[in-house]
Design a protein around this motif. Structure first.
Motif, PDB file in Angstrom:
ATOM      1  N   PHE D 170      10.768  24.552  20.905  1.00 25.94           N
ATOM      2  CA  PHE D 170       9.669  24.379  19.954  1.00 25.94           C
ATOM      3  C   PHE D 170      10.115  23.612  18.707  1.00 25.94           C
ATOM      4  O   PHE D 170      11.249  23.802  18.235  1.00 25.94           O
ATOM      5  N   ILE D 171       9.214  22.791  18.193  1.00 26.00           N
ATOM      6  CA  ILE D 171       9.386  22.179  16.871  1.00 26.00           C
ATOM      7  C   ILE D 171       8.116  22.473  16.085  1.00 26.00           C
ATOM      8  O   ILE D 171       7.010  22.308  16.597  1.00 26.00           O
ATOM      9  N   SER D 172       8.276  22.898  14.820  1.00 24.31           N
ATOM     10  CA  SER D 172       7.118  23.259  14.007  1.00 24.31           C
ATOM     11  C   SER D 172       6.731  22.161  13.023  1.00 24.31           C
ATOM     12  O   SER D 172       7.600  21.504  12.440  1.00 24.31           O
ATOM     13  N   TRP D 173       5.434  22.003  12.855  1.00 24.38           N
ATOM     14  CA  TRP D 173       4.786  21.126  11.887  1.00 24.38           C
ATOM     15  C   TRP D 173       4.225  22.034  10.789  1.00 24.38           C
ATOM     16  O   TRP D 173       3.641  23.083  11.096  1.00 24.38           O
ATOM     17  N   TYR D 174       4.397  21.651   9.520  1.00 23.58           N
ATOM     18  CA  TYR D 174       3.878  22.465   8.421  1.00 23.58           C
ATOM     19  C   TYR D 174       2.876  21.680   7.585  1.00 23.58           C
ATOM     20  O   TYR D 174       3.061  20.477   7.346  1.00 23.58           O
ATOM     21  N   GLU D 175       1.891  22.397   7.120  1.00 26.96           N
ATOM     22  CA  GLU D 175       0.846  21.837   6.253  1.00 26.96           C
ATOM     23  C   GLU D 175       1.444  21.120   5.044  1.00 26.96           C
ATOM     24  O   GLU D 175       0.936  20.094   4.601  1.00 26.96           O
ATOM     25  N   GLY D 176       2.539  21.658   4.518  1.00 26.64           N
ATOM     26  CA  GLY D 176       3.144  21.066   3.322  1.00 26.64           C
ATOM     27  C   GLY D 176       3.982  19.830   3.608  1.00 26.64           C
ATOM     28  O   GLY D 176       4.578  19.270   2.682  1.00 26.64           O
ATOM     29  N   GLY D 177       4.052  19.412   4.877  1.00 21.94           N
ATOM     30  CA  GLY D 177       4.691  18.143   5.179  1.00 21.94           C
ATOM     31  C   GLY D 177       6.072  18.226   5.795  1.00 21.94           C
ATOM     32  O   GLY D 177       6.725  17.190   5.987  1.00 21.94           O
ATOM     33  N   ASP D 178       6.548  19.422   6.131  1.00 18.29           N
ATOM     34  CA  ASP D 178       7.900  19.593   6.675  1.00 18.29           C
ATOM     35  C   ASP D 178       7.876  19.792   8.193  1.00 18.29           C
ATOM     36  O   ASP D 178       6.816  20.001   8.785  1.00 18.29           O
ATOM     37  N   VAL D 179       9.058  19.747   8.782  1.00 18.91           N
ATOM     38  CA  VAL D 179       9.244  20.023  10.209  1.00 18.91           C
ATOM     39  C   VAL D 179      10.461  20.934  10.378  1.00 18.91           C
ATOM     40  O   VAL D 179      11.320  21.021   9.497  1.00 18.91           O
ATOM     41  N   PHE D 180      10.543  21.594  11.557  1.00 15.14           N
ATOM     42  CA  PHE D 180      11.672  22.501  11.812  1.00 15.14           C
ATOM     43  C   PHE D 180      11.854  22.704  13.310  1.00 15.14           C
ATOM     44  O   PHE D 180      10.875  22.839  14.044  1.00 15.14           O
ATOM     45  N   ARG D 181      13.125  22.744  13.726  1.00 20.56           N
ATOM     46  CA  ARG D 181      13.440  23.102  15.120  1.00 20.56           C
ATOM     47  C   ARG D 181      13.302  24.616  15.241  1.00 20.56           C
ATOM     48  O   ARG D 181      14.248  25.356  15.041  1.00 20.56           O
ATOM     49  N   SER D 182      12.098  25.081  15.588  1.00 27.25           N
ATOM     50  CA  SER D 182      11.766  26.497  15.456  1.00 27.25           C
ATOM     51  C   SER D 182      12.021  27.321  16.707  1.00 27.25           C
ATOM     52  O   SER D 182      11.858  28.540  16.672  1.00 27.25           O
ATOM     53  N   GLY D 183      12.396  26.682  17.792  1.00 28.08           N
ATOM     54  CA  GLY D 183      12.738  27.436  19.003  1.00 28.08           C
ATOM     55  C   GLY D 183      13.876  26.740  19.726  1.00 28.08           C
ATOM     56  O   GLY D 183      13.676  25.660  20.275  1.00 28.08           O
ATOM     57  N   CYS D 184      15.071  27.329  19.703  1.00 27.85           N
ATOM     58  CA  CYS D 184      16.273  26.655  20.214  1.00 27.85           C
ATOM     59  C   CYS D 184      17.069  27.616  21.087  1.00 27.85           C
ATOM     60  O   CYS D 184      17.109  28.816  20.812  1.00 27.85           O
ATOM     61  N   THR D 185      17.748  27.056  22.094  1.00 27.46           N
ATOM     62  CA  THR D 185      18.596  27.880  22.958  1.00 27.46           C
ATOM     63  C   THR D 185      20.050  27.414  22.922  1.00 27.46           C
ATOM     64  O   THR D 185      20.340  26.234  22.696  1.00 27.46           O
ATOM     65  N   TRP D 186      20.945  28.367  23.151  1.00 27.29           N
ATOM     66  CA  TRP D 186      22.387  28.109  23.323  1.00 27.29           C
ATOM     67  C   TRP D 186      22.909  29.119  24.329  1.00 27.29           C
ATOM     68  O   TRP D 186      22.241  30.108  24.656  1.00 27.29           O
ATOM     69  N   LYS D 187      24.148  28.930  24.761  1.00 28.39           N
ATOM     70  CA  LYS D 187      24.855  29.905  25.590  1.00 28.39           C
ATOM     71  C   LYS D 187      26.226  30.119  24.965  1.00 28.39           C
ATOM     72  O   LYS D 187      26.884  29.146  24.560  1.00 28.39           O
ATOM     73  N   ARG D 188      26.632  31.356  24.811  1.00 28.41           N
ATOM     74  CA  ARG D 188      27.965  31.676  24.286  1.00 28.41           C
ATOM     75  C   ARG D 188      28.574  32.697  25.225  1.00 28.41           C
ATOM     76  O   ARG D 188      28.017  33.801  25.366  1.00 28.41           O
ATOM     77  N   GLY D 189      29.708  32.347  25.847  1.00 30.43           N
ATOM     78  CA  GLY D 189      30.190  33.184  26.924  1.00 30.43           C
ATOM     79  C   GLY D 189      29.104  33.180  27.984  1.00 30.43           C
ATOM     80  O   GLY D 189      28.580  32.125  28.328  1.00 30.43           O
ATOM     81  N   ASN D 190      28.735  34.355  28.471  1.00 33.78           N
ATOM     82  CA  ASN D 190      27.636  34.399  29.435  1.00 33.78           C
ATOM     83  C   ASN D 190      26.319  34.855  28.819  1.00 33.78           C
ATOM     84  O   ASN D 190      25.354  35.104  29.536  1.00 33.78           O
ATOM     85  N   GLY D 191      26.282  34.960  27.499  1.00 27.30           N
ATOM     86  CA  GLY D 191      25.071  35.393  26.843  1.00 27.30           C
ATOM     87  C   GLY D 191      24.147  34.229  26.517  1.00 27.30           C
ATOM     88  O   GLY D 191      24.578  33.238  25.943  1.00 27.30           O
ATOM     89  N   LYS D 192      22.885  34.370  26.872  1.00 25.83           N
ATOM     90  CA  LYS D 192      21.873  33.367  26.525  1.00 25.83           C
ATOM     91  C   LYS D 192      21.273  33.733  25.180  1.00 25.83           C
ATOM     92  O   LYS D 192      20.903  34.884  24.947  1.00 25.83           O
ATOM     93  N   ILE D 193      21.143  32.742  24.320  1.00 27.62           N
ATOM     94  CA  ILE D 193      20.715  32.962  22.946  1.00 27.62           C
ATOM     95  C   ILE D 193      19.475  32.135  22.667  1.00 27.62           C
ATOM     96  O   ILE D 193      19.414  30.960  23.027  1.00 27.62           O
TER      97      ILE D 193
END
Lengths: 261, 261, 261, 261
Positions: D170-193
């Motif tokens: 997910f990437i978020s759009w904001y009324e005030g003009g900003d953006v953000f990577r609001s949904g991100c995944t990683w893996k560390r060891g065998n854990g999904k994050i």
């Protein structure tokens, strides 16, 4: 996971027809041997197809009903029709898994998915290979302890011209002193891709129980995990913008028009 | 870095010839405008080429002397000859940088590098775009504070069907409510690749000083960082194995033979 | 690149003080040997520091003037003060390069950068290691042909519990039958990180010319490529929103307040 | 997948106790609201724990029986005991999923997993947020069409100091003009994050049906996919080397000895 996962084993089936030694090693063809390995997993419904079938056995109807495609090619990469390559790619992007075996590193489909040359070094000396799991708890390595051995193998060595894999599941050690990233994963669109190096036509490698275990693991791992993604490149009408929007300035495209491809 | 970095700006140059409004906005062509932006960096030696030049201006000799290729295409993707696409790809894998602009997301070369469909959503409404730096200290964002604005743009929106970028340098916010990963990097072989979304032919976006700054940054970033990698897939003779090795078992290939492609 | 790149070689310097054999192999300490290797590159300004220096030789002033930090630790990971670990991490995020050598896979700093356990397997048998370049044109492999050998080494083997590297530059083959991802890169914040496995204290590995070449290459590669990124987590005042914005609803934080940490 | 997947919702539960407005919005606590969202998936067995429970409710026994841990923290990051942070990290590396919500970007555990500062920009203005799916067929986006809206939100904006995610969902759009990577995944060891940005304590965001859908999707996605990986760093005895090996040269460690940590 659905009660049944549909795997399709594709083989160019050329060496088996032309070379008596290959025919003796793989009397049912490499596809037959791989399919026999997969059906040991009762969750899998397994089919096979070869280069010589109409449409190479890869009609749209067949692909639509395939969850994971396993690919073996070597001598006849160039004979695979471009139109069918495109069809397979589109289905992978929708979510169909793709398992590329051994010399398929140079298949049209795999090279298109990677975007690199996919070159490597090789030596056909029947040497010993030891396949190490970089992460023994990876689902593709399930049932493999820390490593397994293949007594006679064709060496595939670094440098292997691939983009950085998402995960390296296996690295191979060779008697002759080389190493190779022999089990790698990527994602393209929604399709999960696994490349697995073992598998020369001159040795009975696909009868090796550890190799067979990896093949079954890989099909399960590569299963689609969601609904299909239908690729489009839609023009969003101005009236459907999420924020109120007035048209400003000149336009090249009419509303409703398709973009260039 | 060498005293001089050779950039080649390639443009299909079709809209400029056919559409008077585009010709008015870009009297020297989009390639001319981009080249004018690049020559402000005295380290750069800048050339241009278009679809209509012999060999599209992309002979082997030209490519051999190019460090970074900047690409703009839209209406004529299909007219770029496959043989030249292969030639450019081979040079990228050797280390030539590649900067794909705007509608080049659908160019043959970019799609081949990505291995995905590269589809996106779009809207031509002349709306405002704000380009945010995800990492203001990234070399491609040098000189950009936190963001910059483009008053009239064509919207390119998510979902953008690309493989996960190595780094996301820019994300765009649009007046109409959409977002887009508008500046992304990848590596294929030894070639550094940057996709940059701004740049519609109907708006004077390549005259925007911030866009021009990003273009200059991107060329510097995409410079080859080492010797050329000549792609091969060599058979390693058994006698040249690093560990003493005796041949065992049958062979398909004779020593010295080339592998299949 | 600036005319001069400042490298700081850090060594815990414990084995050299306690073990006469290590002292004989590395009479100037491992840091002295590595520093001697680096100064052969005239672009580098080389300094050294050890655990026993005040603040471990890693004051804020020293770090501010360091472009690339090379780290060697083994027996005294736990003695490195947490406050200094945080100081080094902050500087890496700003852009300082970090080269972690051999047993530094278990250093506090490297484990913090990776976010994983960084465990591996090991064997101290003095066996032969062959280090293969996965990409001979990578800047860190410059001057290495396809591989190089270390006659007596400590084996570090897979599984190596690291996150997927951005690039794998080297993979090692061992006489005893193991493999290891022995040269890997990552980026954290703006800091470039390289882990390089060769380098046991009981063998004169840092005198090996190929190892020394890799060390020089790595320092060049890890050089900061841009301005420093000063980490903050700023509240953006509503009056400074890029689009006109009216405050709506309740607030937890006053304007100008800092967020929680 | 096992018939039942065990989710544990952890909340510091500080604002709910101290701020009457938060208490009115989340009468059962944020953990209660999130747990109520998860139990709508009958495959999930849902538990909750807070900072004030003994051992923060995160004993080894509890963690051993948890498949996915959902984390919410803000004002009390510093009160989470380091010993428990280590315990949670070790369990994630074994394969436990970890879903970090909103201000948990600054939690000790998330920062340790990322290896970066995890800083971002923020604004508490109650503005509108539109969350776009970068890949509508990703399992975490199942049931979300192309985007969804949150009427009043706290803005989290770029730059977000994280390592490149494996996937941006997910990437978020904001009324005030900003953006953000609001949904991100990683893996560390065998854990999904999975990191998911929506969720301020001053707005009823966790009651939003689309947010709740994403939470359920995320727990399913983060489920362990294989056996547990028990982290060790074993010395491999020379006699157990896979290739016959004779000891050569000096040794620092005795056979059977543990390495330094």
């Amino acid at each position: 996971m659905a009660a049944s996962l549909r795997a399709l084993v594709w083989n160019e089936n050329v060496h088996e027809r032309k070379n008596p030694m290959v025919a003796r090693i793989y009397p049912k063809g490499i596809h037959g041997c791989v399919a026999d390995a997969l059906v040991l997993d009762k969750q899998l419904e397994v089919h096979a197809a070869t280069l010589h079938d109409p449409d190479h056995g890869l009609t749209k109807a067949v692909l639509d009903e395939t969850d994971v495609l396993i690919w073996w090619g070597h001598a006849a990469h160039g004979e695979v029709k471009d139109e069918i390559v495109e069809r397979v790619l589109a289905r992978i992007w929708q979510g169909m898994g793709f398992v590329a075996l051994h010399s398929s590193h140079y298949s049209k489909i795999f090279k298109r998915l990677m975007g690199t040359s996919c070159s490597l070094t090789w030596r056909e000396a029947g040497e010993r290979e030891r396949v190490w799991a970089c992460n023994p708890a990876h689902p593709i390595a399930t049932g493999i302890d820390r490593c397994f051995e293949i007594e006679n193998t064709e060496m595939y060595g670094e440098p292997f011209a691939i983009p950085t894999p998402d995960e390296i599941v296996f690295i191979s050690w060779y008697e002759g002193g080389d190493v190779f990233r022999s089990g790698c994963t990527w994602k393209r669109g929604n399709g999960k891709i696994f490349y697995f190096a073992p598998g020369h036509e001159m040795y009975p490698i696909y009868f090796n129980p550890s190799v067979q275990r990896v093949l079954r693991n890989a099909v399960r791992w590569a299963a689609p995990d969601s609904e299909r993604w239908i690729d489009r490149c839609p023009q969003i009408p101005i009236s459907e913008a999420r924020e109120p929007l007035q048209h400003k300035g000149p336009r090249l495209h009419e509303g409703g028009e398709q973009g260039f491809r």
